[in-house]
Scaffold this motif. Structure first.
Motif, short mmCIF file in Angstrom:
data_model
loop_
_atom_site.label_atom_id
_atom_site.label_comp_id
_atom_site.label_asym_id
_atom_site.label_seq_id
_atom_site.Cartn_x
_atom_site.Cartn_y
_atom_site.Cartn_z
N ASP A 1 0.83 -1.21 0.00
CA ASP A 1 0.00 0.00 0.00
C ASP A 1 0.86 1.26 0.00
O ASP A 1 0.55 2.24 -0.67
N LEU A 2 1.94 1.23 0.77
CA LEU A 2 2.84 2.39 0.81
C LEU A 2 3.49 2.63 -0.55
O LEU A 2 3.69 3.77 -0.95
N LYS A 3 3.84 1.55 -1.23
CA LYS A 3 4.44 1.69 -2.56
C LYS A 3 3.42 2.20 -3.57
O LYS A 3 3.73 3.05 -4.41
N GLY A 4 2.19 1.66 -3.49
CA GLY A 4 1.19 2.00 -4.48
C GLY A 4 0.57 3.38 -4.29
O GLY A 4 0.30 4.08 -5.28
N LYS A 5 0.34 3.77 -3.04
CA LYS A 5 -0.29 5.06 -2.74
C LYS A 5 0.46 5.72 -1.58
O LYS A 5 -0.04 5.81 -0.46
N PRO A 6 1.69 6.18 -1.84
CA PRO A 6 2.52 6.70 -0.75
C PRO A 6 1.91 7.90 -0.03
O PRO A 6 1.92 7.95 1.21
N GLU A 7 1.39 8.88 -0.76
CA GLU A 7 0.86 10.08 -0.10
C GLU A 7 -0.37 9.75 0.74
O GLU A 7 -0.51 10.25 1.87
N GLU A 8 -1.23 8.91 0.20
CA GLU A 8 -2.44 8.54 0.95
C GLU A 8 -2.09 7.81 2.24
O GLU A 8 -2.69 8.05 3.29
N ASN A 9 -1.09 6.94 2.20
CA ASN A 9 -0.75 6.16 3.38
C ASN A 9 0.14 6.92 4.36
O ASN A 9 0.08 6.67 5.56
N VAL A 10 0.95 7.84 3.87
CA VAL A 10 1.69 8.72 4.78
C VAL A 10 0.70 9.60 5.54
O VAL A 10 0.84 9.82 6.76
N LYS A 11 -0.32 10.08 4.84
CA LYS A 11 -1.38 10.87 5.50
C LYS A 11 -2.09 10.02 6.54
O LYS A 11 -2.42 10.50 7.65
N ARG A 12 -2.33 8.76 6.22
CA ARG A 12 -2.99 7.85 7.17
C ARG A 12 -2.14 7.66 8.43
O ARG A 12 -2.66 7.68 9.55
N ILE A 13 -0.84 7.50 8.26
CA ILE A 13 0.05 7.35 9.41
C ILE A 13 0.09 8.64 10.22
O ILE A 13 0.01 8.61 11.46
N ALA A 14 0.19 9.76 9.54
CA ALA A 14 0.23 11.05 10.23
C ALA A 14 -1.05 11.29 11.02
O ALA A 14 -1.00 11.75 12.17
N ASP A 15 -2.20 11.00 10.43
CA ASP A 15 -3.47 11.17 11.13
C ASP A 15 -3.52 10.28 12.37
O ASP A 15 -4.01 10.69 13.43
N PHE A 16 -3.03 9.06 12.24
CA PHE A 16 -3.00 8.12 13.37
C PHE A 16 -2.16 8.68 14.51
O PHE A 16 -2.49 8.50 15.69
N LEU A 17 -1.08 9.37 14.16
CA LEU A 17 -0.19 9.94 15.18
C LEU A 17 -0.66 11.31 15.65
O LEU A 17 -0.06 11.89 16.56
N GLY A 18 -1.73 11.82 15.05
CA GLY A 18 -2.24 13.13 15.44
C GLY A 18 -1.38 14.26 14.92
O GLY A 18 -1.28 15.32 15.56
#
Length: 313
Positions: free
Chosen positions: A213-230
């Motif tokens: 998922d990180l390889k296929g949609k890096p920006e979407e999943n970085v945003k997901r990680i960032a949101d998880f971390l607040g």
């Protein structure tokens, strides 16, 4: 009547298997997983002495599933955050493995090299330990766990390459594969390791992400990680900074740096692609992995589709 020696033979545990992967030291089986004895000792120290803080971040992974990348991404997310104050070092100066210490080595190993009380908040730690090895207080502390995993076929191939390159061994791919399927690999079995974190996702503050998922949609999943971390962070900047090419080039510029495990830093960057298994595994091998996944993950809602079939297309 049995002699004392006969009785001892009956109750003595069988010797551990001599897996081809044990070239860097024998493993012992603890709670269903294979680790070096010193890692088991460290696990006991972690459970006894590590008090998770609400702001702690644990980056968990099975070996060769995206550990280095997740460390880089998390460090970059925090450094570029406008909502979390932190003093994390810049990756221009340090390898991702120098930024995020392992719980079972640098913090609670036999010769810990870092003082956990001197690490600034939010503290970011890494581990290859299964979730069941970590303190029960992790569930109620407010700490956040990010688990990254990768298709078993690519995980195996990457691990096999690392061991042959690191130790100069020539473990045949068939021998190595047979042991992988039996779970006789460092931190194995892979399928059990993944399942523990899958079953704890969401309700226990565990974010479950895949390498694919990180390889296929890096920006979407970085945003997901960032949101998880607040975090409010510069997503595009993080993705660019942590691209495989940038991380590998930075490692080469550092020269012959060596990780605490004895691994040269540049060995952590081989191809960084999805589907490399097709260059090494037969369809019969792939079918065996699929069968093991079906058996091990049955009833959990987890299957190889979590990887979006990207490793088998």
């Amino acid at each position: 009547m049995d002699t004392p020696q006969q009785h001892e033979d009956v109750i003595s545990p069988p010797p551990p298997p001599q897996a081809k992967w044990w070239v860097d030291g024998q493993r012992i089986r603890h709670k269903g997983f294979w680790f070096k004895p010193e890692f088991i000792t460290a696990t006991e120290a972690i459970r006894a002495h590590y008090t998770p803080l609400p702001s702690d971040i644990i980056l968990a992974s099975f070996p060769k599933t995206g550990t280095t990348w997740l460390k880089a991404l998390t460090s970059s997310i925090l450094r570029h955050s406008s909502t979390i104050h932190n003093n994390h070092d810049h990756m221009d100066n340090l390898n991702p493995h120098e930024l995020v210490p392992f719980l079972e080595i640098e913090l609670f190993g036999e010769t810990p090299s870092k003082d956990i009380t001197k690490i600034t908040s939010p503290r970011v730690f890494n581990t290859h330990l299964p979730l069941s090895f970590l303190p029960d207080t992790l569930k109620t502390s407010g700490s956040k766990v990010i688990y990254i995993t990768r298709h078993p076929a690519d995980t195996f191939v990457s691990l096999w390459h690392l061991y042959n390159n690191k130790f100069g061994t020539e473990i045949s791919i068939q021998e190595a594969f047979d042991d992988f399927c039996k779970g006789l690999v460092p931190a194995g079995p892979y399928f059990d390791h993944v399942l523990e974190f899958w079953e704890a996702r969401d309700q226990d503050r565990v974010l479950f992400v895949t390498y694919e998922d990180l390889k296929g949609k890096p920006e979407e999943n970085v945003k997901r990680i960032a949101d998880f971390l607040g975090c409010e962070t510069m997503v595009e900047k993080v993705v660019e900074e942590c691209s495989f090419e940038n991380l590998r080039n930075a490692s080469k510029e550092r020269g012959e740096g060596v990780h605490w495990s004895g691994t040269k830093y540049d060995m952590f960057f081989r191809k960084g692609v999805v589907g490399d298994w097709k260059n090494h595994l037969t369809q019969e091998m792939m079918k065996e992995l699929e069968d093991i996944a079906d058996m091990k993950w049955s009833g959990s809602g987890l299957d190889l589709n979590i990887f979006n079939n990207s490793a088998s297309q």
